[in-house]
Design a protein around this motif. Structure first.
Motif, PDB file in Angstrom:
ATOM      1  N   PRO A   1       0.819  -1.213   0.000  1.00  0.00           N
ATOM      2  CA  PRO A   1       0.000   0.000   0.000  1.00  0.00           C
ATOM      3  C   PRO A   1       0.858   1.271   0.000  1.00  0.00           C
ATOM      4  O   PRO A   1       1.778   1.408   0.803  1.00  0.00           O
ATOM      5  CB  PRO A   1      -0.797  -0.099   1.304  1.00  0.00           C
ATOM      6  N   GLN A   2       0.557   2.139  -0.944  1.00  0.00           N
ATOM      7  CA  GLN A   2       1.255   3.412  -1.060  1.00  0.00           C
ATOM      8  C   GLN A   2       0.239   4.502  -1.391  1.00  0.00           C
ATOM      9  O   GLN A   2      -0.707   4.274  -2.155  1.00  0.00           O
ATOM     10  CB  GLN A   2       2.315   3.368  -2.160  1.00  0.00           C
ATOM     11  N   ASN A   3       0.467   5.666  -0.843  1.00  0.00           N
ATOM     12  CA  ASN A   3      -0.420   6.797  -1.056  1.00  0.00           C
ATOM     13  C   ASN A   3      -0.547   7.148  -2.539  1.00  0.00           C
ATOM     14  O   ASN A   3      -1.633   7.414  -3.041  1.00  0.00           O
ATOM     15  CB  ASN A   3       0.083   8.002  -0.255  1.00  0.00           C
ATOM     16  N   LYS A   4       0.578   7.108  -3.261  1.00  0.00           N
ATOM     17  CA  LYS A   4       0.533   7.479  -4.684  1.00  0.00           C
ATOM     18  C   LYS A   4      -0.338   6.515  -5.484  1.00  0.00           C
ATOM     19  O   LYS A   4      -0.980   6.912  -6.450  1.00  0.00           O
ATOM     20  CB  LYS A   4       1.933   7.572  -5.278  1.00  0.00           C
ATOM     21  N   LEU A   5      -0.397   5.247  -5.076  1.00  0.00           N
ATOM     22  CA  LEU A   5      -1.243   4.283  -5.771  1.00  0.00           C
ATOM     23  C   LEU A   5      -2.719   4.595  -5.539  1.00  0.00           C
ATOM     24  O   LEU A   5      -3.544   4.434  -6.447  1.00  0.00           O
ATOM     25  CB  LEU A   5      -0.905   2.860  -5.340  1.00  0.00           C
ATOM     26  N   LEU A   6      -3.056   5.051  -4.332  1.00  0.00           N
ATOM     27  CA  LEU A   6      -4.436   5.478  -4.076  1.00  0.00           C
ATOM     28  C   LEU A   6      -4.796   6.669  -4.953  1.00  0.00           C
ATOM     29  O   LEU A   6      -5.914   6.751  -5.470  1.00  0.00           O
ATOM     30  CB  LEU A   6      -4.619   5.850  -2.607  1.00  0.00           C
ATOM     31  N   LYS A   7      -3.858   7.574  -5.134  1.00  0.00           N
ATOM     32  CA  LYS A   7      -4.103   8.726  -6.004  1.00  0.00           C
ATOM     33  C   LYS A   7      -4.365   8.277  -7.435  1.00  0.00           C
ATOM     34  O   LYS A   7      -5.236   8.805  -8.121  1.00  0.00           O
ATOM     35  CB  LYS A   7      -2.920   9.692  -5.970  1.00  0.00           C
TER      36      LYS A   7
ATOM     37  N   ILE B   1     -11.833   6.409  -1.340  1.00  0.00           N
ATOM     38  CA  ILE B   1     -10.401   6.436  -1.651  1.00  0.00           C
ATOM     39  C   ILE B   1      -9.814   7.797  -1.291  1.00  0.00           C
ATOM     40  O   ILE B   1      -8.775   7.888  -0.645  1.00  0.00           O
ATOM     41  CB  ILE B   1     -10.159   6.118  -3.148  1.00  0.00           C
ATOM     42  N   ASN B   2     -10.519   8.851  -1.673  1.00  0.00           N
ATOM     43  CA  ASN B   2     -10.067  10.210  -1.411  1.00  0.00           C
ATOM     44  C   ASN B   2      -9.891  10.452   0.089  1.00  0.00           C
ATOM     45  O   ASN B   2      -8.949  11.144   0.504  1.00  0.00           O
ATOM     46  CB  ASN B   2     -11.048  11.223  -2.002  1.00  0.00           C
ATOM     47  N   ALA B   3     -10.747   9.872   0.894  1.00  0.00           N
ATOM     48  CA  ALA B   3     -10.667  10.052   2.349  1.00  0.00           C
ATOM     49  C   ALA B   3      -9.397   9.422   2.931  1.00  0.00           C
ATOM     50  O   ALA B   3      -8.942   9.812   4.002  1.00  0.00           O
ATOM     51  CB  ALA B   3     -11.897   9.461   3.019  1.00  0.00           C
ATOM     52  N   HIS B   4      -8.814   8.458   2.231  1.00  0.00           N
ATOM     53  CA  HIS B   4      -7.613   7.773   2.707  1.00  0.00           C
ATOM     54  C   HIS B   4      -6.309   8.335   2.110  1.00  0.00           C
ATOM     55  O   HIS B   4      -5.240   7.931   2.479  1.00  0.00           O
ATOM     56  CB  HIS B   4      -7.686   6.265   2.402  1.00  0.00           C
TER      57      HIS B   4
END
Length: 109
Positions: free
Chosen positions: A58-64, A103-106
């Motif tokens: 899990p990585q923040n950039k992947l959520l983006k 997704i945006n909330a995370h």
């Protein structure tokens, strides 16, 4: 934690829809007033790859990327000139907004 199962299910649903449109019988009006089904399928498959990477690490950039991917599908494809097909696309897209907001909330912006 992000609803990975919900994202996976929506991506599978979208992939199935776009594949059916692309593989429709000759003469079927699958024209779009947006980027079209091929673009949608390419975007969904890219998102599936990103989700696989996210599940491994899990990585923040992947959520983006997932967040912007859903936007790319809905705003890129927009709709179809065939009214029934456009309605099916809209029904298939039901729930994308909620998934995107989750997704945006995370995401740490």
């Amino acid at each position: 934690m992000v609803n990975i199962d919900g994202i996976e299910n929506k991506l599978l649903e979208l992939e199935s829809f776009f594949e059916k449109v692309i593989n429709s019988s000759p003469g079927f009006d699958d024209s779009s007033y947006g980027a079209g089904a091929s673009y949608g399928l390419k975007s969904v498959r890219n998102m599936k790859d990103i989700l696989t990477k996210y599940k491994k690490k899990p990585q923040n950039k992947l959520l983006k990327y997932l967040y912007t991917g859903f936007t790319a599908v809905t705003r890129g494809v927009e709709g179809f000139n065939n009214h029934e097909l456009s309605e099916k696309f809209n029904r298939t897209c039901d729930g994308i907004y909620e998934l995107s907001q989750e997704i945006n909330a995370h995401i740490k912006w």
